[in-house]
Design a protein around this motif. Structure first.
Motif, PDB file in Angstrom:
ATOM      1  N   LYS B  43     -12.762  -6.279  36.489  1.00 48.81           N
ATOM      2  CA  LYS B  43     -13.501  -5.227  37.558  1.00 48.81           C
ATOM      3  C   LYS B  43     -12.667  -4.400  38.498  1.00 48.81           C
ATOM      4  N   SER B  44     -12.308  -5.295  39.376  1.00 52.85           N
ATOM      5  CA  SER B  44     -11.427  -4.621  40.306  1.00 52.85           C
ATOM      6  C   SER B  44     -10.361  -4.074  40.070  1.00 52.85           C
ATOM      7  N   THR B  45      -9.571  -4.568  39.176  1.00 53.48           N
ATOM      8  CA  THR B  45      -8.382  -4.017  38.387  1.00 53.48           C
ATOM      9  C   THR B  45      -8.853  -2.615  38.012  1.00 53.48           C
ATOM     10  N   PHE B 158     -16.325   1.659  45.111  1.00 50.53           N
ATOM     11  CA  PHE B 158     -16.894   0.370  45.817  1.00 50.53           C
ATOM     12  C   PHE B 158     -16.639  -0.984  45.373  1.00 50.53           C
ATOM     13  N   ASP B 159     -15.781  -1.747  45.980  1.00 52.80           N
ATOM     14  CA  ASP B 159     -15.294  -2.972  45.444  1.00 52.80           C
ATOM     15  C   ASP B 159     -16.210  -4.263  46.125  1.00 52.80           C
ATOM     16  N   GLU B 160     -17.137  -4.542  45.656  1.00 50.24           N
ATOM     17  CA  GLU B 160     -18.158  -5.466  46.232  1.00 50.24           C
ATOM     18  C   GLU B 160     -18.322  -5.462  47.827  1.00 50.24           C
ATOM     19  N   PRO B 161     -18.876  -4.167  47.944  1.00 52.82           N
ATOM     20  CA  PRO B 161     -18.873  -3.835  49.544  1.00 52.82           C
ATOM     21  C   PRO B 161     -19.964  -4.782  50.023  1.00 52.82           C
TER      22      PRO B 161
HETATM   23 MG   LIG Z   1     -12.741  -8.258  42.542  1.00 50.78          MG
END
Ligand SMILES: [Mg+2]
Ligand SMILES: Nc1ncnc2c1ncn2[C@@H]1O[C@H](COP(=O)(O)OP(=O)(O)OP(=O)(O)O)[C@@H](O)[C@H]1O
Lengths: 273, 350
Positions: B43-45, B158-161
């Motif tokens: 996901k983050s990638t 938004f990355d797991e904010p």
């Molecule tokens: Mg991640």
């Protein structure tokens, strides 16, 4: 009770330590305020005399050296230029070197860093003749440039800044990038303010290092006009009180720099927390 | 072409990890897209490739009609909120918000105006002079949001904010983010591994597994109609119950019961999935549950028990029913709401 004894004991030890360090300095200072005949007859003094202005003024303005061209005032000026130059140049170069090593995609950056680091094992004294001949070829003997530049690459400062940069989270860089900061802006707007405390510490350290240089200035200057304070200490002739006065004065600039910069140093520490 | 267009995007890290496989995805302007999936699924990638923080190994990313592959992150006009907020520790809140605007060469008065507006929107006006270290977690979160909003970017990432906040604050901020996004109307991608967060925030949801988008759709579509075993298990809380079974002649035989007239031609080994909330008590029900444990949530009870061979089978019933530990319940499946997956491929077959 035992606590009282141990704590008084440790205070006593500390007190003795202070005395061991401070008394000789005080003796030199006290002695430097007497006339030389007084010292010659009665030895070193613990109490102040009344020749302070006379002695110190004479030392500052006396035309010394083989050609009677150099005054202590000029030596202080030279030392100040040299120490400041070394401090600023070495901090700037090591900040930038560390930045490149950590943030640029350099192949074998770690290897490169260790090569830089190894230069710590090669002190100036070992490379002094090759360095001198380079300076001579470049016609930089007897110049401030020649005094400053060859001793201004600091592997230690590079090490400190590199280790610090490595602790700066990647997200900060990424965040700054998304906010439109280019490489240069990240350096100026982030790394420099974040490492302010460390920069001040390094400035102090490198100033004192530059100020204390003896062998290199001795070699690279033939004109008395470039003599520094530390060289002057050795070259100084004249009566003992004048030498003492000069010794006392030679201690002032490093102390002054520490006092002036330490304020920022401490402020920096507290602001960052 | 839609607002954000990912075409066959692949990411292979220098060490050989293939984090994203040929992913294609279109996001419309103003849409709130959520990437959800387990840890390490990529996901983050994927998000970071949109931001430009990771190079794209293969494929194209288009934003607002422009090819982004080679565009520097600073030129992309995207804003990102990081898990640890990545606030600028040496700048006060005002400068944290203003920094991105300054870099764009906007004049002082406009910056002040924009920062104050954003601060008001996020209720951080009182802290503008403080350093981030003097703020609480929730306030930092708002500042991070403010920094994104103030620039009025093309897209929010938004990355797991919310994962650094405590449970209560997380729910509150979740709501605020959704409201804010609707108010500001900026296209957003939100990464999370929390399926409740995903369900509540998303206009559309991409369920990602092993670098592949397993299913794309509105939260309800995905909840009602999971296309694979993975999606079915990932979306929904408590998790869907899974039972082994066998399909033959439109009849599914599981351990202890049979379902007739299944609407599929598929035959062979399958997995049957039933959501805890799709069970009802009835006399002579299909499933016989021996109750081991009851979790009372107030509004609901979560009843855990055993079928013949299966442990921790879950049934969810309204909180006003009292269910005794050790009792036997007879349950039916509501409205044929069961899911059948091929056992080997995990694909849905009914
Ligand atoms: Mg991640
Ligand atoms: N810089 C990197 N180099 C090599 N592999 C990486 C790198 N970053 C991530 N990976 C790998 O790529 C895969 C996807 O990572 P990613 O960070 O996108 O996962 P994620 O879905 O965001 O997980 P999480 O929910 O834990 O944040 C993982 O297997 C991870 O180990």
């Amino acid at each position: 009770m035992t606590r009282f004894i141990t704590s008084s004991l440790s205070h006593l030890i500390l007190l003795i330590g202070i005395l061991i360090m401070a008394v000789p300095v005080w003796m030199i200072f006290a002695s430097s305020t007497h006339t030389s005949s007084m010292i010659n007859m009665n030895g070193l003094q613990m109490l102040l005399g009344d020749s302070f202005y006379e002695n110190y003024l004479r030392v500052l303005l006396y035309q010394g050296g083989f050609f009677k061209e150099i005054t202590a005032l000029k030596m202080f000026f030279n030392s100040f230029i040299m120490a400041t130059g070394v401090a600023i140049l070495s901090v700037v170069t090591s900040l930038m070197a560390a930045y490149a090593l950590v943030y640029y995609r350099i192949k074998h950056a770690t290897l490169l860093f260790w090569i830089i680091f190894i230069t710590i094992l090669v002190p100036l004294e070992l490379r002094i003749f090759p360095t001198y001949s380079v300076m001579a070829e470049l016609n930089l003997v007897n110049s401030y440039f020649g005094l400053i530049v060859p001793i201004s690459a600091s592997a230690i400062a590079t090490l400190f800044f590199r280790q610090f940069y490595k602790t700066v989270p990647d997200e900060l860089l990424e965040s700054a990038k998304l906010d439109g900061a280019n490489t240069w802006r990240f350096f100026i707007d982030f790394l420099i303010p974040l490492s302010k405390t460390m920069i001040v510490a390094m400035l102090i350290f490198m100033f004192v290092f530059g100020y204390n240089q003896y062998l290199w200035p001795l070699l690279v200057t033939t004109s008395e006009q470039y003599w520094t304070v530390v060289m002057g200490l050795k070259m100084m002739s004249g009566s003992i009180v004048h030498r003492f006065a000069f010794v006392m004065m030679s201690m002032v600039p490093p102390i002054l720099i520490i006092i002036v910069l330490q304020k920022h140093f401490i402020k920096g520490v507290f602001q960052d927390k | 072409m839609s607002f954000l267009d990912l075409k066959n995007v692949t990411k292979i890290y220098p060490n050989g990890t293939k984090a994203v496989h040929e992913t294609s995805l279109s996001i419309d302007e103003g849409e709130f897209m959520v990437f959800v999936g387990p840890s390490g699924c990529g996901k983050s990638t994927l998000l970071r490739m949109v931001a430009g923080l990771e190079d794209i190994t293969e494929g194209d990313i288009n934003l607002d009609g422009k090819l982004m592959n080679e565009v520097d992150p600073s030129e992309r006009d995207v804003a990102m909120v990081f898990q640890n907020y990545a606030l600028y520790p040496h700048m006060n809140v005002y400068n944290n918000l203003a920094y991105g605007l300054k870099n764009r060469g906007i004049d002082k008065e406009t910056i002040e105006q924009k920062v104050n507006d954003a601060a008001k929107l996020l209720q951080i006006s009182d802290y503008l002079q403080r350093k981030p270290s003097m703020l609480s977690g929730g306030q930092r979160q708002r500042v991070a949001m403010g920094r994104a909003i103030v620039r009025n970017p093309k897209i929010f990432l938004f990355d797991e904010p919310l994962s650094n906040l405590d449970a209560k604050l997380r729910i509150q901020m979740r709501l605020e983010i959704k409201k804010l996004q609707q108010k500001v109307g900026v296209t957003s991608i939100f990464v999370t591994h929390d399926q409740v967060e995903a369900m509540t925030l998303a206009d559309r949801l991409a369920v990602i597994n092993n670098g592949i988008i397993e299913q794309l759709g509105t939260p309800i579509e995905i909840y009602d109609n999971p296309k694979s075993l993975f999606v079915a298990g990932f979306i929904g809380s408590p998790q869907m119950n899974f039972l082994d079974g066998n399909l033959k002649n439109k009849t599914l035989s599981a351990e202890g019961f049979e379902i007739k007239d299944v609407n599929t031609e598929h035959e062979g080994e399958v997995t049957l999935g039933i959501r805890p909330e799709h069970l009802v008590q009835s006399e002579n029900g299909l499933i016989n549950l021996k109750v081991d444990l009851v979790e009372q949530l107030g509004s609901d009870n979560l009843v855990y028990g055993q079928l013949t061979n299966i442990k921790d089978f879950c049934y969810r019933c309204p909180g006003n029913q009292t269910i005794e530990k050790g009792s036997n319940l007879s349950l039916n499946i509501e409205n044929k709401k069961y899911y059948i997956f091929d056992k080997s491929t995990g694909k849905r077959v009914n």
